[in-house]
Enzyme design. Structure first.
Site, mmCIF file in Angstrom:
data_model
loop_
_atom_site.group_PDB
_atom_site.id
_atom_site.type_symbol
_atom_site.label_atom_id
_atom_site.label_comp_id
_atom_site.label_asym_id
_atom_site.label_seq_id
_atom_site.Cartn_x
_atom_site.Cartn_y
_atom_site.Cartn_z
ATOM 1 C CE1 TYR A 32 -2.307 -3.796 -8.317
ATOM 2 C CE2 TYR A 32 -0.971 -1.753 -7.745
ATOM 3 C CZ TYR A 32 -1.579 -2.965 -7.537
ATOM 4 O OH TYR A 32 -1.328 -3.483 -6.247
ATOM 5 N NE ARG A 75 -3.328 2.638 -11.169
ATOM 6 C CZ ARG A 75 -3.263 3.971 -10.578
ATOM 7 N NH1 ARG A 75 -2.917 4.743 -11.356
ATOM 8 N NH2 ARG A 75 -3.691 4.243 -9.305
ATOM 9 N N GLY A 81 3.672 -3.585 -3.855
ATOM 10 C CA GLY A 81 3.579 -3.783 -5.380
ATOM 11 C C GLY A 81 3.910 -2.539 -5.897
ATOM 12 N NE ARG A 82 -0.229 2.194 -5.866
ATOM 13 C CZ ARG A 82 -1.532 2.108 -6.479
ATOM 14 N NH1 ARG A 82 -1.503 2.692 -7.801
ATOM 15 N NH2 ARG A 82 -2.591 1.654 -5.963
ATOM 16 C CE1 TYR A 131 -9.158 1.539 -8.995
ATOM 17 C CE2 TYR A 131 -7.315 1.697 -10.440
ATOM 18 C CZ TYR A 131 -8.203 0.917 -9.832
ATOM 19 O OH TYR A 131 -8.040 -0.334 -9.566
ATOM 20 C CD GLU A 183 0.930 -9.177 1.754
ATOM 21 O OE1 GLU A 183 0.562 -10.169 2.174
ATOM 22 O OE2 GLU A 183 -0.082 -8.172 1.793
ATOM 23 N N GLY A 226 0.818 -1.244 -0.183
ATOM 24 C CA GLY A 226 0.072 -0.067 -0.033
ATOM 25 C C GLY A 226 0.649 1.193 0.058
ATOM 26 C CB CYS A 278 -16.638 2.335 -29.066
ATOM 27 S SG CYS A 278 -15.755 1.951 -30.816
ATOM 28 C CD GLU A 279 -17.320 1.565 -22.879
ATOM 29 O OE1 GLU A 279 -17.631 2.245 -22.122
ATOM 30 O OE2 GLU A 279 -17.471 0.216 -23.114
#
Ligand code: LLP
Length: 420
Positions: free
Chosen positions: A373, A312, A275-276, A316, A273, A239, A344-345
């Site tokens: 991610y 992302r 990640g980022r 977010y 742990e 985190g 197409c969004e």
């Protein structure tokens, strides 16, 4: 610090101009810096050296085999959440005794495979899961270490989608459930209740929420030990936040300075742990401008990467720095662009109203902070093959995942005989 730098209008990753990679492998492409990944890993390792913490890289952030291999070689363990991630970690050469397995829902097969592989810990998220693991271990005649995931009910001050340690979250178990299970550990003869796990969320910039969560976890450990539970490990989760824009996150050293004093004299093996923190700013997404168009008073730069490659911003509202990788931006006038993909969004965007040097079709752009991610959350939406991945080390680069082909997209699909 990362090893991407603009020099005379060209973006370099370590000793490689990224334009050269884009020309050879095409775009969109993810490009990772070997040196940056190792630097970040070592920063955390050094900060937590006084307690010899085991750093279990969160595979969900970046699961490429080459990335996992380089971290395994550096001594990292892995935090996994599925059988697929277990397979990835093992194939990359991970030591199973350094693998911890979280996730709120694990199938019986996933549990069996992980027990057979000999992983270090299951991070257990419910009473039912505990019973499942016990049953699998009984059948296999194995003993397994488990750590209960405590929901410490603290607010990590981050995006609600990536906050996991509050009372209303689906993750972990509350204080009373954890203490009841620890008391009833005799009902699980094949399990060794050796750990406590917390993970309060992601992209957390300050130490205070971690401190509050660790204090609660330590209180639980003291209680449990008094009742004879053999807890020897505290897993603090991941985190740690990074800089995407103007954030001022704690450094690894600052984080350790706040956490280590709490752990003094506790005789606990500490697991982290991240990640980022390790891969986030170690990777970029390279994309080319396909089309420029104006609509009303807006300028759109339509690029060849889409939300399927990096979700992302859409998911977010995340900010990612965008830099021209192959032009002398200083010489060009600036303009504001919506940088969008071809999907197409309306949610398919990387930036809105972003001030950039005037763009032209064919310009190469680098979307920064895309190492975590990014590829792992990518999809084939709109039948778009997933991007290539490249690892740079010094002045050499290596293709570590080829771009998907159209054959990859339909592999496994069948037209039933009644339609033939
Ligand atoms: N441990 C557990 C149990 C986790 O659930 C996670 C992330 C981590 C460790 C690693 O967290 P990190 O150090 O990377 O913050 N897709 C989102 C992030 C989701 C995080 C999920 N869990 C994003 O792109 O921001």
């Amino acid at each position: 610090m990362h090893r991407f730098a603009l020099k005379r209008g060209r973006l370099w990753c370590e000793g490689v101009p990224v334009e050269e990679v884009a020309r050879r492998v095409g775009t969109p492409a993810y490009l990772y810096s070997h040196g940056t990944i190792l630097d970040h890993y070592r920063k955390l390792q050094t900060a937590f050296r006084p307690v010899k913490a085991l750093i279990c890289f969160a595979v969900k952030a970046n699961g490429n085999l080459a990335v996992l291999r380089l971290l395994a070689r550096a001594g990292a363990g892995f935090d996994i959440v599925s059988q697929g991630e277990l397979e990835r970690a093992l194939r990359a050469g991970a030591d199973p005794k350094k693998i911890v397995y979280a996730s709120v829902g694990k199938t019986e097969e996933e549990i069996r495979k992980a027990v057979q592989a000999g992983i270090l810990f299951f991070n257990v998220e419910s009473a039912q899961e505990l019973r499942q693991i016990q049953e699998v271990c009984r059948k296999l005649k194995k003993r397994q270490r488990v750590s209960l995931r405590l929901n410490p009910e603290v607010d990590p001050h981050t995006h609600s989608f990536i906050a996991t340690g509050q009372a209303a979250s689906k993750f972990g178990m509350d204080f009373s459930t954890v203490s009841t299970l620890l008391r009833r550990r005799g009902e699980f003869p094949n399990l060794l209740f050796a750990g406590l796990h917390i993970h309060i969320g992601s992209q957390i910039l300050e130490a205070a929420p971690f401190e509050a969560a660790v204090r609660k976890a330590l209180r639980m450990i003291s209680l449990a030990r008094k009742e004879g539970a053999p807890i020897d490990t505290l897993n603090i989760g991941g985190g740690l936040g990074i800089v995407y824009h103007q954030e001022a996150p704690q450094t690894a050293a600052e984080f350790a300075r706040r956490i280590l004093p709490l752990l003094k004299g506790r005789s606990l093996q500490i697991i982290l742990e991240p990640g980022r923190f390790i891969v986030g700013n170690s990777g970029i997404l390279l994309t080319r401008v396909l089309v420029l168009k104006e609509s009303g008073r807006k300028k759109f730069a339509i690029v060849d990467a889409g939300m399927n490659d990096l979700i992302r911003p859409s998911l977010y509202g995340a900010y990612h720095e965008i830099v021209p990788a192959s032009q002398n931006g200083m010489l060009r006038k600036k303009a504001r662009y919506d940088v969008v993909g071809p999907v197409c969004e309306s949610g398919d965007f990387f930036a809105k109203g972003r001030l950039l040097p005037s763009l032209a079709a064919g310009d190469l752009l680098a979307i920064l902070g895309a190492g975590a991610y990014g590829f792992t959350m990518s999809s084939n939406y709109n039948a778009r093959p997933r991007a290539a991945e490249v690892l740079v080390r010094g002045n050499r680069w290596h293709l570590i995942r080829r771009r998907e082909t159209f054959a990859d997209l339909v592999r496994g699909e069948r037209i039933p005989s009644f339609l033939k």
